[in-house]
Scaffold this motif. Structure first.
Motif, PDB file in Angstrom:
ATOM      1  N   ASN A 241       0.812  -1.221   0.000  1.00 56.79           N
ATOM      2  CA  ASN A 241       0.000   0.000   0.000  1.00 56.79           C
ATOM      3  C   ASN A 241       0.844   1.269   0.000  1.00 56.79           C
ATOM      4  OD1 ASN A 241      -2.398  -1.403  -0.072  1.00 56.79           O
ATOM      5  ND2 ASN A 241      -2.594  -1.473   2.154  1.00 56.79           N
ATOM      6  N   ARG A 242       1.934   1.284   0.766  1.00 54.55           N
ATOM      7  CA  ARG A 242       2.771   2.475   0.853  1.00 54.55           C
ATOM      8  C   ARG A 242       3.417   2.774  -0.511  1.00 54.55           C
ATOM      9  NH1 ARG A 242       8.027   3.328   1.482  1.00 54.55           N
ATOM     10  NH2 ARG A 242       8.479   1.133   1.895  1.00 54.55           N
ATOM     11  N   ILE A 243       3.917   1.733  -1.166  1.00 49.73           N
ATOM     12  CA  ILE A 243       4.548   1.899  -2.483  1.00 49.73           C
ATOM     13  C   ILE A 243       3.526   2.372  -3.514  1.00 49.73           C
ATOM     14  CG2 ILE A 243       5.708   0.685  -4.373  1.00 49.73           C
ATOM     15  CD1 ILE A 243       7.484   1.066  -1.917  1.00 49.73           C
ATOM     16  N   LEU A 244       2.346   1.751  -3.505  1.00 52.88           N
ATOM     17  CA  LEU A 244       1.303   2.141  -4.464  1.00 52.88           C
ATOM     18  C   LEU A 244       0.872   3.582  -4.236  1.00 52.88           C
ATOM     19  CD1 LEU A 244      -0.418   1.234  -6.835  1.00 52.88           C
ATOM     20  CD2 LEU A 244      -2.083   0.334  -5.208  1.00 52.88           C
ATOM     21  N   LYS A 245       0.789   3.985  -2.994  1.00 51.15           N
ATOM     22  CA  LYS A 245       0.430   5.374  -2.674  1.00 51.15           C
ATOM     23  C   LYS A 245       1.487   6.331  -3.247  1.00 51.15           C
ATOM     24  CE  LYS A 245      -0.813   8.341   1.178  1.00 51.15           C
ATOM     25  NZ  LYS A 245      -1.018   8.470   2.610  1.00 51.15           N
ATOM     26  N   GLN A 246       2.759   5.980  -3.114  1.00 54.71           N
ATOM     27  CA  GLN A 246       3.835   6.812  -3.670  1.00 54.71           C
ATOM     28  C   GLN A 246       3.734   6.869  -5.193  1.00 54.71           C
ATOM     29  OE1 GLN A 246       7.093   4.629  -1.674  1.00 54.71           O
ATOM     30  NE2 GLN A 246       7.845   6.646  -1.064  1.00 54.71           N
ATOM     31  N   MET A 247       3.467   5.730  -5.809  1.00 61.55           N
ATOM     32  CA  MET A 247       3.336   5.693  -7.272  1.00 61.55           C
ATOM     33  C   MET A 247       2.201   6.595  -7.736  1.00 61.55           C
ATOM     34  SD  MET A 247       3.796   1.732  -8.295  1.00 61.55           S
ATOM     35  CE  MET A 247       5.388   0.964  -8.416  1.00 61.55           C
ATOM     36  N   ARG A 248       1.087   6.506  -7.064  1.00 56.09           N
ATOM     37  CA  ARG A 248      -0.072   7.325  -7.447  1.00 56.09           C
ATOM     38  C   ARG A 248       0.219   8.807  -7.292  1.00 56.09           C
ATOM     39  NH1 ARG A 248      -4.627   3.323  -4.772  1.00 56.09           N
ATOM     40  NH2 ARG A 248      -4.744   1.936  -6.582  1.00 56.09           N
ATOM     41  N   GLU A 249       0.938   9.168  -6.237  1.00 47.33           N
ATOM     42  CA  GLU A 249       1.300  10.567  -6.035  1.00 47.33           C
ATOM     43  C   GLU A 249       2.222  11.049  -7.160  1.00 47.33           C
ATOM     44  OE1 GLU A 249       1.274  14.330  -4.502  1.00 47.33           O
ATOM     45  OE2 GLU A 249      -0.059  12.661  -4.055  1.00 47.33           O
ATOM     46  N   LYS A 250       3.134  10.203  -7.599  1.00 46.60           N
ATOM     47  CA  LYS A 250       4.035  10.554  -8.701  1.00 46.60           C
ATOM     48  C   LYS A 250       3.237  10.753  -9.996  1.00 46.60           C
ATOM     49  CE  LYS A 250       7.696  10.134  -6.186  1.00 46.60           C
ATOM     50  NZ  LYS A 250       8.265  11.345  -5.613  1.00 46.60           N
ATOM     51  N   ILE A 251       2.218   9.937 -10.210  1.00 44.54           N
ATOM     52  CA  ILE A 251       1.363  10.108 -11.395  1.00 44.54           C
ATOM     53  C   ILE A 251       0.607  11.423 -11.303  1.00 44.54           C
ATOM     54  CG2 ILE A 251      -0.697   9.219 -12.589  1.00 44.54           C
ATOM     55  CD1 ILE A 251       1.801   7.591 -13.218  1.00 44.54           C
ATOM     56  N   ARG A 252       0.000  11.680 -10.153  1.00 47.55           N
ATOM     57  CA  ARG A 252      -0.804  12.910  -9.987  1.00 47.55           C
ATOM     58  C   ARG A 252       0.027  14.173 -10.164  1.00 47.55           C
ATOM     59  NH1 ARG A 252      -2.894   9.898  -5.447  1.00 47.55           N
ATOM     60  NH2 ARG A 252      -4.902   9.026  -6.020  1.00 47.55           N
ATOM     61  N   THR A 253       1.307  14.128  -9.766  1.00 46.56           N
ATOM     62  CA  THR A 253       2.159  15.313  -9.832  1.00 46.56           C
ATOM     63  C   THR A 253       3.108  15.292 -11.036  1.00 46.56           C
ATOM     64  OG1 THR A 253       3.759  14.283  -8.323  1.00 46.56           O
ATOM     65  CG2 THR A 253       2.063  15.699  -7.328  1.00 46.56           C
ATOM     66  N   CYS A 254       2.864  14.371 -11.962  1.00 47.91           N
ATOM     67  CA  CYS A 254       3.653  14.243 -13.193  1.00 47.91           C
ATOM     68  C   CYS A 254       5.147  14.075 -12.923  1.00 47.91           C
ATOM     69  CB  CYS A 254       3.420  15.434 -14.119  1.00 47.91           C
ATOM     70  SG  CYS A 254       1.729  15.530 -14.709  1.00 47.91           S
ATOM     71  N   GLN A 255       5.469  13.329 -11.878  1.00 46.38           N
ATOM     72  CA  GLN A 255       6.864  13.055 -11.544  1.00 46.38           C
ATOM     73  C   GLN A 255       7.216  11.632 -11.975  1.00 46.38           C
ATOM     74  OE1 GLN A 255       8.179  14.218  -7.583  1.00 46.38           O
ATOM     75  NE2 GLN A 255       6.317  15.423  -7.374  1.00 46.38           N
ATOM     76  N   TYR A 256       7.047  11.382 -13.270  1.00 50.58           N
ATOM     77  CA  TYR A 256       7.368  10.063 -13.781  1.00 50.58           C
ATOM     78  C   TYR A 256       7.962  10.177 -15.174  1.00 50.58           C
ATOM     79  CZ  TYR A 256       3.045  10.280 -16.528  1.00 50.58           C
ATOM     80  OH  TYR A 256       2.066  10.643 -17.406  1.00 50.58           O
ATOM     81  N   VAL A 257       8.665   9.125 -15.562  1.00 51.82           N
ATOM     82  CA  VAL A 257       9.246   9.044 -16.899  1.00 51.82           C
ATOM     83  C   VAL A 257       8.912   7.675 -17.474  1.00 51.82           C
ATOM     84  CG1 VAL A 257      11.134  10.650 -16.457  1.00 51.82           C
ATOM     85  CG2 VAL A 257      11.469   8.220 -16.017  1.00 51.82           C
ATOM     86  N   MET A 258       8.888   7.612 -18.791  1.00 47.81           N
ATOM     87  CA  MET A 258       8.637   6.346 -19.489  1.00 47.81           C
ATOM     88  C   MET A 258       9.892   5.948 -20.233  1.00 47.81           C
ATOM     89  SD  MET A 258       5.034   5.606 -20.481  1.00 47.81           S
ATOM     90  CE  MET A 258       3.584   6.221 -19.703  1.00 47.81           C
ATOM     91  N   THR A 259      10.235   4.690 -20.137  1.00 50.88           N
ATOM     92  CA  THR A 259      11.363   4.208 -20.931  1.00 50.88           C
ATOM     93  C   THR A 259      10.926   4.121 -22.388  1.00 50.88           C
ATOM     94  OG1 THR A 259      10.765   1.873 -20.693  1.00 50.88           O
ATOM     95  CG2 THR A 259      12.231   2.824 -19.000  1.00 50.88           C
ATOM     96  N   LEU A 260      11.908   4.085 -23.266  1.00 53.04           N
ATOM     97  CA  LEU A 260      11.617   3.924 -24.685  1.00 53.04           C
ATOM     98  C   LEU A 260      10.886   2.605 -24.913  1.00 53.04           C
ATOM     99  CD1 LEU A 260      11.873   4.891 -27.581  1.00 53.04           C
ATOM    100  CD2 LEU A 260      14.138   3.840 -27.667  1.00 53.04           C
ATOM    101  N   HIS A 261      11.299   1.581 -24.177  1.00 54.20           N
ATOM    102  CA  HIS A 261      10.641   0.274 -24.301  1.00 54.20           C
ATOM    103  C   HIS A 261       9.150   0.381 -23.950  1.00 54.20           C
ATOM    104  CE1 HIS A 261      10.102  -4.044 -24.277  1.00 54.20           C
ATOM    105  NE2 HIS A 261       9.607  -3.961 -23.058  1.00 54.20           N
ATOM    106  N   ALA A 262       8.839   1.087 -22.868  1.00 53.30           N
ATOM    107  CA  ALA A 262       7.439   1.261 -22.468  1.00 53.30           C
ATOM    108  C   ALA A 262       6.649   1.987 -23.558  1.00 53.30           C
ATOM    109  CB  ALA A 262       7.348   2.023 -21.147  1.00 53.30           C
ATOM    110  N   GLU A 263       7.246   3.022 -24.141  1.00 60.37           N
ATOM    111  CA  GLU A 263       6.564   3.769 -25.195  1.00 60.37           C
ATOM    112  C   GLU A 263       6.318   2.895 -26.429  1.00 60.37           C
ATOM    113  OE1 GLU A 263       8.570   7.453 -25.955  1.00 60.37           O
ATOM    114  OE2 GLU A 263       8.174   8.200 -23.932  1.00 60.37           O
TER     115      GLU A 263
END
Length: 93
Positions: free
Chosen positions: A3-25
């Motif tokens: 839960n703690r990790i998922l909460k951090q991930m969601r916060e990063k999504i909400r605040t646009c603090q994420y990057v996508m690898t070329l592979h993901a794209e």
């Protein structure tokens, strides 16, 4: 369980603090997915598995969620040492 990790991930999504690898794209393009589908999957999904990267020793998480149209996808992501969420890959279920 993660839960703690998922909460951090969601916060990063909400605040646009994420990057996508070329592979993901590339995988998103192959599966006709958008960045909004990936964001949505993380915001409503659940972590179903944790894996340790053998080279870096970092933990990566498999988040199972749904796209905006309701299709199931899995997002593989990790929290980086630079405090960003890194979307490693994405695939349809």
């Amino acid at each position: 369980m993660f839960n703690r990790i998922l909460k951090q991930m969601r916060e990063k999504i909400r605040t646009c603090q994420y990057v996508m690898t070329l592979h993901a794209e590339e995988e998103m393009s192959d599966d006709d997915l958008t960045v909004f589908d990936v964001e949505h999957a993380i915001l409503i999904g659940k972590i179903v598995e944790r894996q340790k990267d053998h080279k870096t020793g970092e933990w990566k998480y498999l988040v199972k969620g749904k796209t905006l149209t309701g299709s199931e996808i899995v997002v593989v992501a990790k929290l980086s040492p630079t405090d960003k969420l890194v979307i490693i890959t994405v695939y349809g279920k």
